[in-house]
Design an enzyme around this catalytic site. Structure first.
Site, PDB file in Angstrom:
ATOM      1  N   CYS A  25      -5.288   6.807  -2.794  1.00 56.81           N
ATOM      2  CA  CYS A  25      -4.672   5.484  -2.920  1.00 56.81           C
ATOM      3  C   CYS A  25      -3.311   5.688  -3.565  1.00 56.81           C
ATOM      4  O   CYS A  25      -3.221   6.137  -4.719  1.00 56.81           O
ATOM      5  CB  CYS A  25      -5.531   4.550  -3.767  1.00 56.81           C
ATOM      6  SG  CYS A  25      -4.764   2.938  -4.089  1.00 56.81           S
ATOM      7  N   ASN A  74       0.357   4.629   0.301  1.00 57.68           N
ATOM      8  CA  ASN A  74       0.173   5.588   1.390  1.00 57.68           C
ATOM      9  C   ASN A  74       0.455   4.947   2.739  1.00 57.68           C
ATOM     10  O   ASN A  74       1.019   5.574   3.641  1.00 57.68           O
ATOM     11  CB  ASN A  74      -1.243   6.159   1.350  1.00 57.68           C
ATOM     12  CG  ASN A  74      -1.459   7.089   0.176  1.00 57.68           C
ATOM     13  OD1 ASN A  74      -0.535   7.754  -0.284  1.00 57.68           O
ATOM     14  ND2 ASN A  74      -2.674   7.115  -0.334  1.00 57.68           N
ATOM     15  N   GLU A 129     -11.183   0.916  -3.653  1.00 58.83           N
ATOM     16  CA  GLU A 129     -10.152   0.000  -3.165  1.00 58.83           C
ATOM     17  C   GLU A 129     -10.747  -1.321  -2.695  1.00 58.83           C
ATOM     18  O   GLU A 129     -11.680  -1.340  -1.880  1.00 58.83           O
ATOM     19  CB  GLU A 129      -9.377   0.636  -2.007  1.00 58.83           C
ATOM     20  CG  GLU A 129      -8.402   1.713  -2.445  1.00 58.83           C
ATOM     21  CD  GLU A 129      -7.332   1.962  -1.398  1.00 58.83           C
ATOM     22  OE1 GLU A 129      -6.639   1.004  -1.010  1.00 58.83           O
ATOM     23  OE2 GLU A 129      -7.187   3.124  -0.972  1.00 58.83           O
ATOM     24  N   CYS A 181       0.875  -1.170   0.000  1.00 58.37           N
ATOM     25  CA  CYS A 181       0.000   0.000   0.000  1.00 58.37           C
ATOM     26  C   CYS A 181       0.910   1.217   0.000  1.00 58.37           C
ATOM     27  O   CYS A 181       1.717   1.384   0.922  1.00 58.37           O
ATOM     28  CB  CYS A 181      -0.906  -0.020   1.229  1.00 58.37           C
ATOM     29  SG  CYS A 181      -1.857   1.497   1.462  1.00 58.37           S
ATOM     30  N   ASN A 200      -8.126  -3.222  -7.717  1.00 63.85           N
ATOM     31  CA  ASN A 200      -8.502  -1.858  -7.381  1.00 63.85           C
ATOM     32  C   ASN A 200      -8.896  -1.158  -8.678  1.00 63.85           C
ATOM     33  O   ASN A 200      -8.410  -1.517  -9.760  1.00 63.85           O
ATOM     34  CB  ASN A 200      -7.331  -1.124  -6.740  1.00 63.85           C
ATOM     35  CG  ASN A 200      -6.879  -1.792  -5.457  1.00 63.85           C
ATOM     36  OD1 ASN A 200      -7.484  -1.639  -4.416  1.00 63.85           O
ATOM     37  ND2 ASN A 200      -5.794  -2.554  -5.535  1.00 63.85           N
TER      38      ASN A 200
END
Length: 275
Positions: A213, A82, A203, A80, A185
């Site tokens: 995202c 972030n 997501e 991921c 996604n």
């Protein structure tokens, strides 16, 4: 949550509105078996702390730390963007790592530079490019561009993302048989300038639109560049209103030295009660 989680320290952080609960789990207090249920309980808004995911920072033999990343529904994700930026700053804030660090993920080793709240994160080179994938969903015909930027993304370019039915279209595309069994996604992308995009993302794992995202911003920028519509560095305006920067080098249809840059904000630190 029971006595095993009582007094468990955590930090709430966000990257461009994509929010996470982070726990220093180097002593292994949260077991792999317990982690999915803990993620579901803590991430549930109004009933728990509330977040898009749970990040457990654990010991590594070959890097500054390894992470275990769980979506709000308890599923584990490879990466991921972030969340990775938040994990890097968390490690610095907690004295786990220095400002230039490396950590292990299911997608491979990730390098990060932390300068105050600003974090620049290097992602693995993208894979699984699929161009002009045609799908019909609920009578609507979509032409999607697909790329795995540590997790799979399907990108739909639109003239106006403000009015796009992100939840409805995103949910249908995310579960389409073309992406089975893992799903994807889904990013809705508007080109707003020669180095600018506006992106909204549905997501998987959260099963809704998020305010930002990171891997989706990267996938959107790379695919827009592949179409000749932007040049690096690309500024990506998120649905939450903040901007992310995507840096990369392109050679034909291949990309390398891919970085995601933006703020990672620590909102508060606390401890869990018995629940």
């Amino acid at each position: 949550m029971g006595d095993t989680m009582k007094d468990l320290a955590f930090r709430k952080m966000h990257g461009s509105g994509n929010d996470f609960i982070l726990v220093d789990n180097r002593e292994g207090r949260v077991t792999a078996a317990a982690a999915p249920d803990l993620a579901r309980r803590l991430c549930r808004r109004k009933y728990g702390v509330g977040a898009d995911g749970l990040i457990l920072v654990e010991r590594s033999e070959t890097a500054d730390f390894r992470w275990r990343f769980l979506n709000a529904d308890g599923s584990e994700a490879e990466m991921c963007g972030n969340g990775g930026r938040c994990a890097a700053r968390f490690a610095v804030l907690e004295g786990i790592a220095a400002e230039d660090l490396v950590f292990e993920t299911l997608a491979g080793r990730v390098r990060a530079e932390v300068r105050g709240r600003r974090v620049k994160l290097q992602l693995p080179d993208p894979t699984d490019l699929r161009e002009d994938l045609e799908l019909v969903v609920h009578g609507e015909r979509f032409t999607l561009q697909c790329l795995n930027t540590s997790v799979p993304h399907a990108v739909l370019f639109l003239d106006d993302v403000e009015t796009a039915p992100v939840y409805e279209w995103g949910r249908s595309i995310r579960h389409h048989e073309a992406f089975a069994p893992a799903g994807t996604n889904v990013d809705f992308v508007q080109v707003t300038g020669p180095r600018e995009l506006h992106v909204r993302t549905y997501e998987r794992g959260v099963e809704d639109e998020t305010l930002a995202c990171g891997t989706g911003a990267v996938a959107s920028a790379l695919l827009a560049a592949l179409a000749g519509r932007v040049e690096p560095p690309v500024t990506v305006r998120t649905w939450g209103g903040e901007n992310l920067a995507v840096h990369f080098e392109r050679e034909g249809k291949a990309f390398r030295n891919v970085f995601l840059e933006g703020d990672a904000v620590s909102v508060y630190a606390g401890r869990l009660d018995e629940g």
